[in-house]
Design a protein around this motif. Sequence first.
Motif, PDB file in Angstrom:
ATOM      1  N   SER A  30       4.349  -7.439   1.424  1.00 56.85           N
ATOM      2  CA  SER A  30       3.756  -8.317   2.659  1.00 56.85           C
ATOM      3  C   SER A  30       3.101  -7.131   3.654  1.00 56.85           C
ATOM      4  CB  SER A  30       5.331  -8.449   2.908  1.00 56.85           C
ATOM      5  OG  SER A  30       5.763  -9.623   2.457  1.00 56.85           O
ATOM      6  N   VAL A  31       3.688  -6.040   3.323  1.00 50.52           N
ATOM      7  CA  VAL A  31       2.915  -4.734   4.517  1.00 50.52           C
ATOM      8  C   VAL A  31       1.669  -4.639   4.123  1.00 50.52           C
ATOM      9  CG1 VAL A  31       3.261  -2.486   5.200  1.00 50.52           C
ATOM     10  CG2 VAL A  31       5.222  -3.764   4.988  1.00 50.52           C
ATOM     11  N   LEU A  32       1.422  -4.614   2.624  1.00 48.60           N
ATOM     12  CA  LEU A  32       0.229  -4.039   2.250  1.00 48.60           C
ATOM     13  C   LEU A  32      -0.919  -5.254   2.847  1.00 48.60           C
ATOM     14  CD1 LEU A  32       0.884  -2.843  -1.353  1.00 48.60           C
ATOM     15  CD2 LEU A  32      -0.287  -1.623   0.388  1.00 48.60           C
ATOM     16  N   ALA A  33      -0.280  -6.638   2.845  1.00 51.64           N
ATOM     17  CA  ALA A  33      -1.191  -7.481   3.365  1.00 51.64           C
ATOM     18  C   ALA A  33      -1.489  -7.620   4.803  1.00 51.64           C
ATOM     19  CB  ALA A  33      -0.729  -9.036   2.729  1.00 51.64           C
ATOM     20  N   ALA A  34      -0.496  -6.840   5.522  1.00 54.36           N
ATOM     21  CA  ALA A  34      -0.593  -7.052   7.094  1.00 54.36           C
ATOM     22  C   ALA A  34      -1.317  -5.775   7.460  1.00 54.36           C
ATOM     23  CB  ALA A  34       0.822  -6.915   7.520  1.00 54.36           C
ATOM     24  N   ILE A  35      -1.524  -4.568   6.835  1.00 54.84           N
ATOM     25  CA  ILE A  35      -2.297  -3.407   7.310  1.00 54.84           C
ATOM     26  C   ILE A  35      -3.534  -3.653   7.681  1.00 54.84           C
ATOM     27  CG2 ILE A  35      -2.701  -1.062   6.965  1.00 54.84           C
ATOM     28  CD1 ILE A  35      -0.219  -0.772   5.681  1.00 54.84           C
ATOM     29  N   ASP A  36      -4.272  -3.345   8.476  1.00 52.52           N
ATOM     30  CA  ASP A  36      -5.571  -3.700   8.890  1.00 52.52           C
ATOM     31  C   ASP A  36      -6.332  -2.633   8.310  1.00 52.52           C
ATOM     32  OD1 ASP A  36      -8.074  -4.068   9.823  1.00 52.52           O
ATOM     33  OD2 ASP A  36      -7.576  -4.114  12.008  1.00 52.52           O
ATOM     34  N   PRO A  37      -7.363  -3.018   7.257  1.00 53.16           N
ATOM     35  CA  PRO A  37      -8.047  -2.170   6.337  1.00 53.16           C
ATOM     36  C   PRO A  37      -9.119  -1.465   7.469  1.00 53.16           C
ATOM     37  CG  PRO A  37      -8.707  -4.334   5.743  1.00 53.16           C
ATOM     38  CD  PRO A  37      -7.300  -4.489   6.793  1.00 53.16           C
ATOM     39  N   GLU A  38      -9.620  -2.120   8.499  1.00 47.61           N
ATOM     40  CA  GLU A  38     -10.400  -1.513   9.446  1.00 47.61           C
ATOM     41  C   GLU A  38      -9.837  -0.396  10.129  1.00 47.61           C
ATOM     42  OE1 GLU A  38     -13.549  -2.393   9.795  1.00 47.61           O
ATOM     43  OE2 GLU A  38     -13.278  -3.829   7.944  1.00 47.61           O
ATOM     44  N   LEU A  39      -8.694  -0.250  10.241  1.00 46.24           N
ATOM     45  CA  LEU A  39      -7.898   0.816  10.901  1.00 46.24           C
ATOM     46  C   LEU A  39      -7.426   1.917  10.185  1.00 46.24           C
ATOM     47  CD1 LEU A  39      -6.096  -1.299  13.910  1.00 46.24           C
ATOM     48  CD2 LEU A  39      -8.161   0.081  14.024  1.00 46.24           C
ATOM     49  N   TYR A  40      -6.915   1.425   8.912  1.00 41.26           N
ATOM     50  CA  TYR A  40      -6.340   2.573   8.013  1.00 41.26           C
ATOM     51  C   TYR A  40      -6.843   2.800   6.517  1.00 41.26           C
ATOM     52  CZ  TYR A  40      -2.852   2.262  12.024  1.00 41.26           C
ATOM     53  OH  TYR A  40      -2.255   2.224  13.171  1.00 41.26           O
ATOM     54  N   ASP A  41      -6.890   3.660   5.961  1.00 35.71           N
ATOM     55  CA  ASP A  41      -7.149   3.642   4.433  1.00 35.71           C
ATOM     56  C   ASP A  41      -5.869   3.849   4.005  1.00 35.71           C
ATOM     57  OD1 ASP A  41      -8.028   4.445   2.145  1.00 35.71           O
ATOM     58  OD2 ASP A  41      -8.453   6.397   2.469  1.00 35.71           O
ATOM     59  N   VAL A  42      -5.580   2.549   2.864  1.00 30.16           N
ATOM     60  CA  VAL A  42      -4.248   2.554   2.563  1.00 30.16           C
ATOM     61  C   VAL A  42      -4.271   2.917   1.078  1.00 30.16           C
ATOM     62  CG1 VAL A  42      -2.347   0.780   1.900  1.00 30.16           C
ATOM     63  CG2 VAL A  42      -3.773   0.404   4.030  1.00 30.16           C
ATOM     64  N   VAL A  43      -3.163   3.714   0.572  1.00 25.57           N
ATOM     65  CA  VAL A  43      -2.722   4.204  -0.909  1.00 25.57           C
ATOM     66  C   VAL A  43      -1.530   3.861  -1.306  1.00 25.57           C
ATOM     67  CG1 VAL A  43      -2.653   6.180  -2.308  1.00 25.57           C
ATOM     68  CG2 VAL A  43      -4.231   6.334  -0.355  1.00 25.57           C
ATOM     69  N   PRO A  44      -1.617   2.660  -1.961  1.00 24.36           N
ATOM     70  CA  PRO A  44      -0.326   2.152  -2.642  1.00 24.36           C
ATOM     71  C   PRO A  44       0.385   2.912  -3.679  1.00 24.36           C
ATOM     72  CG  PRO A  44      -2.049   0.694  -3.396  1.00 24.36           C
ATOM     73  CD  PRO A  44      -2.788   1.835  -2.645  1.00 24.36           C
ATOM     74  N   ILE A  45       1.436   3.560  -3.448  1.00 22.73           N
ATOM     75  CA  ILE A  45       2.321   4.294  -4.397  1.00 22.73           C
ATOM     76  C   ILE A  45       3.647   3.706  -4.618  1.00 22.73           C
ATOM     77  CG2 ILE A  45       3.298   6.438  -4.855  1.00 22.73           C
ATOM     78  CD1 ILE A  45       1.364   7.694  -2.848  1.00 22.73           C
ATOM     79  N   GLY A  46       3.773   3.677  -5.890  1.00 19.55           N
ATOM     80  CA  GLY A  46       5.095   2.940  -6.571  1.00 19.55           C
ATOM     81  C   GLY A  46       5.962   3.995  -7.508  1.00 19.55           C
ATOM     82  N   ILE A  47       7.195   3.856  -6.933  1.00 17.88           N
ATOM     83  CA  ILE A  47       8.050   4.758  -7.855  1.00 17.88           C
ATOM     84  C   ILE A  47       8.794   3.943  -8.807  1.00 17.88           C
ATOM     85  CG2 ILE A  47      10.019   6.220  -7.635  1.00 17.88           C
ATOM     86  CD1 ILE A  47       9.508   6.729  -4.701  1.00 17.88           C
TER      87      ILE A  47
END
Length: 373
Positions: A30-47
């Motif tokens: 849900s959070v990954l879908a909500a983060i604005d890619p125009e504002l932030y560079d997102v790196v998804p990391i799983g444990i």
Amino acid sequence: MNSPSRKPRVAVVFGGRSSEHAISCVTAGSVLAAIDPELYDVVPIGIATDGRWVLESGDPERLRIEGPDRLPAVDGDRATIALAPEASSTGLVVTEPSQPPRMLGDVDVVFPLLHGPWGEDGTIQGMLEMAGVRYVGAGVLASAVSMDKAYMKVVLAAAGLPVLPSVTVTAREWERDPAGCRERASTLGYPQFVKPARGGSSFGISKVHDAGELDAAIAEAVRFDPKVLVEVAAVDAREIECGVLQALDGTPETSLPAELRVGGDHEFYDFAAKYLPGESTEIDIPADLPDDIAAEIRGLAVRAFEAVGCEGLARVDFFVLADGRVVVNEINTMPGFTPTSMYPQMWAASGVDYPALVDRLIRLALARDTGLR
């Protein structure tokens, strides 16, 4: 911090070793879908459940519950991640089989969407503090105190907040002196709830109606945590929740309170009632409360937030007892962010939609200092 020439890089960390692994994955989707890619560079990391950090998929569709037996999980076969703090920045080293290590890049802030032990309890917060990395949410002490419901009650009671009576039973005490543990639990009367002291998402929780059910309830709770909380059941109480979110100047603000009513075959707000689609839980936002009770709840939510030293966000859960008294049930420093979770729903009803909520949390984390605060 990031240079003006690039967007802030946000590492969204999820999964983990606790029993709440799947819920953390759903929250992350849900959070990954909500983060604005125009504002932030997102790196998804799983444990992964074995503790390995991996570079995960950022596809929200992969991180959702499809049924009680089809829960999402971190793919432990992906490229392994290593946190590599340096003097002036924090990088993530990606290592792949038969390949030389390569630097993924500096990370400006970590969004730790981990629920339960080894994540929500101050462990990852301590690691990030040691590395000098900014992160979303509560620090080490607030996370640890709030995760441990027995110590949470001690801290809240010391701050003058009303809590329900309880006793703590450890696995060692239960093994050595079960009769003594039963006697201590019986002083609370029945019904009562038995739960893992450091758990969440209703795993391992049982409602105990009489002394004959206590042994099985403790055995179930011990499967999840060797420290067990036995607590007075709030009979005929209303379950009310309230969100706390800091403004950009640090002032804690409160959402409209919400009420949840569990129907169907659920005697309490268990895992299925919380997360599985098609269940009969009803949510009222705002809760239909007298103005003075609603104001009391919002005031107690801020007091609880400040008593444990929270930062960023928290969800504070309450019981309104049959006689009108309000007691604090618990405080969650990283509440669920799934589509059905109360925290984002309460803030949406209060005028802060999901993307704005996520953005504020990231901005708060970017603005705060590392180290002692």
